[in-house]
Design a protein around this motif. Structure first.
Motif, PDB file in Angstrom:
ATOM      1  N   VAL A 203       0.699  -1.295   0.341  1.00  0.00           N
ATOM      2  CA  VAL A 203      -0.265  -0.085   0.182  1.00  0.00           C
ATOM      3  C   VAL A 203       0.714   0.861  -0.281  1.00  0.00           C
ATOM      4  N   LEU A 204       0.386   2.159  -0.794  1.00  0.00           N
ATOM      5  CA  LEU A 204       1.489   3.544  -1.145  1.00  0.00           C
ATOM      6  C   LEU A 204       0.045   4.005  -0.958  1.00  0.00           C
ATOM      7  N   ASN A 205       0.850   4.937   0.958  1.00  0.00           N
ATOM      8  CA  ASN A 205      -0.279   5.966   1.053  1.00  0.00           C
ATOM      9  C   ASN A 205       0.460   7.360   0.742  1.00  0.00           C
ATOM     10  N   CYS A 206      -0.097   8.001   0.337  1.00  0.00           N
ATOM     11  CA  CYS A 206       0.316   9.550  -0.678  1.00  0.00           C
ATOM     12  C   CYS A 206      -0.574  10.798  -0.447  1.00  0.00           C
ATOM     13  N   SER A 207      -0.603  10.259   1.183  1.00  0.00           N
ATOM     14  CA  SER A 207      -1.052  11.665   1.916  1.00  0.00           C
ATOM     15  C   SER A 207       0.170  12.634   1.651  1.00  0.00           C
TER      16      SER A 207
ATOM     17  N   ASN B  32      -6.115  10.564   6.848  1.00  0.00           N
ATOM     18  CA  ASN B  32      -7.768  10.287   6.998  1.00  0.00           C
ATOM     19  C   ASN B  32      -7.233   9.189   5.367  1.00  0.00           C
ATOM     20  N   THR B  33      -6.387   9.575   5.010  1.00  0.00           N
ATOM     21  CA  THR B  33      -6.618   8.263   3.572  1.00  0.00           C
ATOM     22  C   THR B  33      -6.213   7.071   4.751  1.00  0.00           C
ATOM     23  N   GLN B  34      -4.876   7.611   5.134  1.00  0.00           N
ATOM     24  CA  GLN B  34      -4.511   5.622   5.728  1.00  0.00           C
ATOM     25  C   GLN B  34      -5.646   5.580   6.945  1.00  0.00           C
ATOM     26  N   GLU B  35      -7.313   5.830   7.272  1.00  0.00           N
ATOM     27  CA  GLU B  35      -7.657   5.270   8.145  1.00  0.00           C
ATOM     28  C   GLU B  35      -8.844   4.480   7.270  1.00  0.00           C
ATOM     29  N   LEU B  36      -8.515   4.678   5.689  1.00  0.00           N
ATOM     30  CA  LEU B  36      -9.175   4.590   4.726  1.00  0.00           C
ATOM     31  C   LEU B  36      -8.944   3.816   4.081  1.00  0.00           C
ATOM     32  N   ALA B  37      -7.752   2.982   3.912  1.00  0.00           N
ATOM     33  CA  ALA B  37      -6.925   2.170   3.533  1.00  0.00           C
ATOM     34  C   ALA B  37      -6.956   1.444   4.597  1.00  0.00           C
ATOM     35  N   ASP B  38      -6.936   1.430   6.347  1.00  0.00           N
ATOM     36  CA  ASP B  38      -6.480   1.013   7.272  1.00  0.00           C
ATOM     37  C   ASP B  38      -7.861  -0.406   6.972  1.00  0.00           C
ATOM     38  N   VAL B  39      -9.064  -0.115   6.345  1.00  0.00           N
ATOM     39  CA  VAL B  39     -10.272  -0.835   5.887  1.00  0.00           C
ATOM     40  C   VAL B  39      -9.875  -1.652   4.955  1.00  0.00           C
TER      41      VAL B  39
ATOM     42  N   ASP C 134      10.932  -2.403  -4.952  1.00  0.00           N
ATOM     43  CA  ASP C 134      11.251  -3.771  -4.098  1.00  0.00           C
ATOM     44  C   ASP C 134      10.491  -4.892  -3.555  1.00  0.00           C
ATOM     45  N   ALA C 135       9.794  -3.754  -3.099  1.00  0.00           N
ATOM     46  CA  ALA C 135       8.422  -4.858  -2.284  1.00  0.00           C
ATOM     47  C   ALA C 135       6.949  -4.857  -3.379  1.00  0.00           C
ATOM     48  N   ILE C 136       6.878  -4.142  -4.119  1.00  0.00           N
ATOM     49  CA  ILE C 136       6.305  -3.835  -4.986  1.00  0.00           C
ATOM     50  C   ILE C 136       6.254  -5.242  -6.057  1.00  0.00           C
ATOM     51  N   LEU C 137       7.400  -5.428  -6.296  1.00  0.00           N
ATOM     52  CA  LEU C 137       8.181  -6.471  -7.170  1.00  0.00           C
ATOM     53  C   LEU C 137       7.810  -7.640  -6.455  1.00  0.00           C
ATOM     54  N   GLU C 138       7.649  -7.510  -5.112  1.00  0.00           N
ATOM     55  CA  GLU C 138       8.001  -9.126  -4.531  1.00  0.00           C
ATOM     56  C   GLU C 138       6.051  -9.436  -4.904  1.00  0.00           C
ATOM     57  N   ALA C 139       5.204  -8.540  -4.468  1.00  0.00           N
ATOM     58  CA  ALA C 139       3.633  -8.413  -3.987  1.00  0.00           C
ATOM     59  C   ALA C 139       3.246  -9.009  -5.481  1.00  0.00           C
ATOM     60  N   GLU C 140       2.168  -9.233  -5.013  1.00  0.00           N
ATOM     61  CA  GLU C 140       0.744  -9.429  -6.368  1.00  0.00           C
ATOM     62  C   GLU C 140      -0.209  -8.483  -6.301  1.00  0.00           C
ATOM     63  N   ILE C 141       0.273  -7.751  -4.929  1.00  0.00           N
ATOM     64  CA  ILE C 141      -1.237  -6.599  -5.626  1.00  0.00           C
ATOM     65  C   ILE C 141      -0.553  -5.280  -5.042  1.00  0.00           C
ATOM     66  N   LEU C 142      -0.485  -4.618  -5.121  1.00  0.00           N
ATOM     67  CA  LEU C 142      -0.483  -2.764  -4.970  1.00  0.00           C
ATOM     68  C   LEU C 142      -1.943  -2.252  -5.106  1.00  0.00           C
ATOM     69  N   VAL C 143      -1.723  -0.949  -3.432  1.00  0.00           N
ATOM     70  CA  VAL C 143      -2.870  -0.260  -3.699  1.00  0.00           C
ATOM     71  C   VAL C 143      -2.324   0.987  -3.252  1.00  0.00           C
ATOM     72  N   VAL C 144      -2.828   1.951  -4.686  1.00  0.00           N
ATOM     73  CA  VAL C 144      -2.039   3.253  -3.816  1.00  0.00           C
ATOM     74  C   VAL C 144      -3.354   3.928  -3.696  1.00  0.00           C
ATOM     75  N   ALA C 145      -3.384   4.586  -2.683  1.00  0.00           N
ATOM     76  CA  ALA C 145      -4.265   5.870  -1.330  1.00  0.00           C
ATOM     77  C   ALA C 145      -3.498   7.170  -1.673  1.00  0.00           C
ATOM     78  N   THR C 146      -4.820   8.087  -1.583  1.00  0.00           N
ATOM     79  CA  THR C 146      -4.297   9.096  -2.104  1.00  0.00           C
ATOM     80  C   THR C 146      -4.951  10.414  -1.590  1.00  0.00           C
ATOM     81  N   PRO C 147      -4.756  11.538  -0.764  1.00  0.00           N
ATOM     82  CA  PRO C 147      -6.801  12.145  -1.215  1.00  0.00           C
ATOM     83  C   PRO C 147      -7.300  12.973  -2.108  1.00  0.00           C
ATOM     84  N   THR C 148      -7.329  13.213  -2.251  1.00  0.00           N
ATOM     85  CA  THR C 148      -7.638  14.418  -3.598  1.00  0.00           C
ATOM     86  C   THR C 148      -7.878  15.813  -3.040  1.00  0.00           C
TER      87      THR C 148
END
Length: 192
Positions: A5-9, A18-25, A66-80
């Protein structure tokens, strides 16, 4: 199975996000589905600007890469912000773009076979636009975006309370976040 998960706050981790709060779900739902999750808060990292994997000796993006290469899933979490993804989200897309030229041992682009999704928060309009911008960029890089691989909470036009200041809309955002996690994990398993 692993996810990043990339928290782009724009806020460093010393401040609530706030972005992390929703990403935590989404993170919680992924972990319940036996997916190990690693989160990077980009505001805490020294990230060079550019479109290469390694830009300078003190650039911390290679660890994220490197972490993204090892993972199968990427989540980008960003505020507007002003109806657009945060500057860290844009920077993440720029840095991820280097993956287009990287190949695995079979000669395939390294993002192929990986899935991605988007989490958006903000007290202004623009969630669907932000989801479209981020998903479009991730598709260009090679990620697979399953249907409804997103969740958001946006207050609407103009100033207002933040995600953590109200309970309004949380049930819907959490429900779509859990659905997002299920779609990401099931699609990643199918691709692998």
């Amino acid at each position: 199975m692993q996810a990043v998960v990339l928290n782009c706050s724009l806020k460093p981790s010393t401040e609530p996000s706030n972005t992390q709060e929703l990403a935590d779900v989404v993170i919680g739902a992924l972990e319940e589905d036996n997916v190990a999750v690693r989160t990077f808060r980009l505001a805490d990292l020294n990230l060079a600007h550019g479109v290469e994997t390694e830009m300078s000796a003190d650039d911390e993006w290679p660890t994220v890469h490197d972490a993204i290469l090892e993972a199968e899933i990427l989540v980008v979490a960003t505020p507007t912000w002003v109806g657009h993804p945060s500057s860290y989200a844009q920077q993440a897309l720029e840095r991820l773009n280097a993956m287009v030229g990287e190949t695995d041992p079979k000669g395939e682009p390294v993002a192929f076979g990986k899935v991605a999704g988007v989490v958006v928060t903000g007290n202004e309009d623009g969630a669907h636009h932000v989801i479209s911008e981020m998903a479009g960029g991730l598709i260009d890089i090679g990620f697979t975006i399953p249907g409804q691989a997103w969740t958001y909470w946006n207050r609407g036009p103009g100033p207002g309370p933040e995600f953590t200041d109200t309970d309004e809309g949380h049930d819907w955002s959490a429900k779509t976040g859990r659905t997002m996690a299920e779609r990401l994990a099931s699609t990643a398993r199918a691709l692998s």
